[in-house]
Design an enzyme around this catalytic site. Structure first.
Site, short mmCIF file in Angstrom:
data_model
loop_
_atom_site.label_atom_id
_atom_site.label_comp_id
_atom_site.label_asym_id
_atom_site.label_seq_id
_atom_site.Cartn_x
_atom_site.Cartn_y
_atom_site.Cartn_z
N SER A 89 0.87 -0.97 -0.02
CA SER A 89 0.07 -0.03 -0.17
C SER A 89 0.71 1.21 0.02
O SER A 89 1.57 1.49 -0.98
CB SER A 89 -0.83 0.03 1.26
OG SER A 89 -2.16 0.93 1.15
N ASP A 201 -6.25 -3.98 -1.35
CA ASP A 201 -4.97 -3.36 -0.61
C ASP A 201 -4.40 -4.48 -0.10
O ASP A 201 -4.87 -5.47 0.64
CB ASP A 201 -5.88 -2.46 0.25
CG ASP A 201 -4.72 -1.67 1.12
OD1 ASP A 201 -3.72 -2.27 1.81
OD2 ASP A 201 -4.70 -0.48 0.77
#
Length: 305
Positions: A89, A201
């Site tokens: 991320s 994510d």
């Protein structure tokens, strides 16, 4: 870097500056993404010819990703040059910039200069209300449109396979698209399609990617957690309570993996807003200070054995 909802700060899809779901049936498949699971990576060849192999594992944390810039500065000052960089991320944004050959100062300037609102491309697609294409384009511009497999430092980003709920490693492809997948906030950013499904994510399943760093051949893993030591909300409104629960759950899941690092850098970082320049500078300083302290402790421990 952005302030979508307090409960979703950690994954801010614009992670763009560093430091940065659901299925979108209308999103075209990206044939150049080939994620691999942890067992797949463990079975493959690792880095050869260098000893010891040092890996840097940069964790997710949305706007707190500015701290990664300070961590990189401290590492360079102490002569630690990683052979492998793995990011999740927000960590994938900073990690890609560094692995592409950018200097720490260049990364710092890019992070502080970007206007987060310019990276938000709202959409009515299923699966999210931000496409993520502008983030992808920005990342490609920053790294000169290079594919990650051509970076001078070996780099990979961690995403989560939406269907299997397993962490996966992306080691090739256009940098922007790879980071877009690693940063796709569930329910906020449209998931990224690939041949076998969709990616979201990486922080959901591997907040700080120590295991993948080790699987790629690392002898020494320096991990940077920018999320779990941050200030927790004290308010009792719904967003604050949900945010606190999300942080607790994420960090409980991540703790065993982080414990596998040789050096764990864990600065306390708080980012009140996407445009707070003073907070951005404080985050950079926090990463810098915490990294120097962690490395000093590690070296002291090593020499005393």
């Amino acid at each position: 870097m952005k302030t979508l909802l307090n409960t979703q700060r950690r994954w801010a899809p614009a992670l763009a500056a560093l430091l940065l779901s659901g299925c979108a049936a209308t999103e075209p498949m990206q044939p150049d993404l080939y994620p691999r699971t942890l067992p797949d990576v463990q079975r493959s060849d690792s880095v050869r010819g260098k000893s010891p192999v040092i890996a840097l594992a940069l964790g997710g944390g949305g706007l707190r990703g500015f701290a990664h810039v300070g961590a990189l500065q401290a590492l360079e000052e102490t002569g630690m040059r990683p052979h492998i960089v793995v990011g999740t991320s927000a960590g994938s944004v900073v990690g890609a910039a560094y692995a592409s050959g950018m200097s720490v100062e260049q990364i710092r300037q890019a992070a502080l200069a970007v206007k987060v609102s310019s990276l938000l491309d709202f959409t009515w697609q299923a699966g999210g209300f931000i496409k993520g294409d502008k983030l992808s384009a920005w990342v490609n511009t920053v790294v000169g449109d290079a594919r990650i497999e051509t970076f001078p430092i070996r780099f990979a980003a961690v995403a989560t396979d939406l269907q299997s709920a397993q962490p996966v490693l992306l080691e090739s492809g256009a940098a922007g698209r790879v980071i877009q997948a690693s940063s796709a906030v569930p329910g906020v950013q449209v998931p990224v399609a690939y041949a076998a499904g969709h990616l979201i994510d990486g922080g959901i399943t591997s907040l700080v990617p120590v295991k993948f760093a080790r699987a790629m051949g690392a002898d020494v893993v320096i991990a940077v957690d920018i999320y779990c030591q941050g200030r927790q909300a004290t308010a009792l409104n719904v967003p604050a309570v949900l945010g606190k629960v999300m942080q607790a759950q994420s960090c409980l899941i991540a703790a065993p993996e982080m414990a596998g690092a040789d050096v764990l850098v864990a600065p306390a970082v708080d980012m009140p807003s996407m445009s707070d320049r003073a907070a951005q500078e404080r985050a950079i300083q926090a990463g810098y200070t915490a990294t120097h302290a962690a490395l000093a402790k590690w070296r002291s421990s090593a020499t005393s054995r």
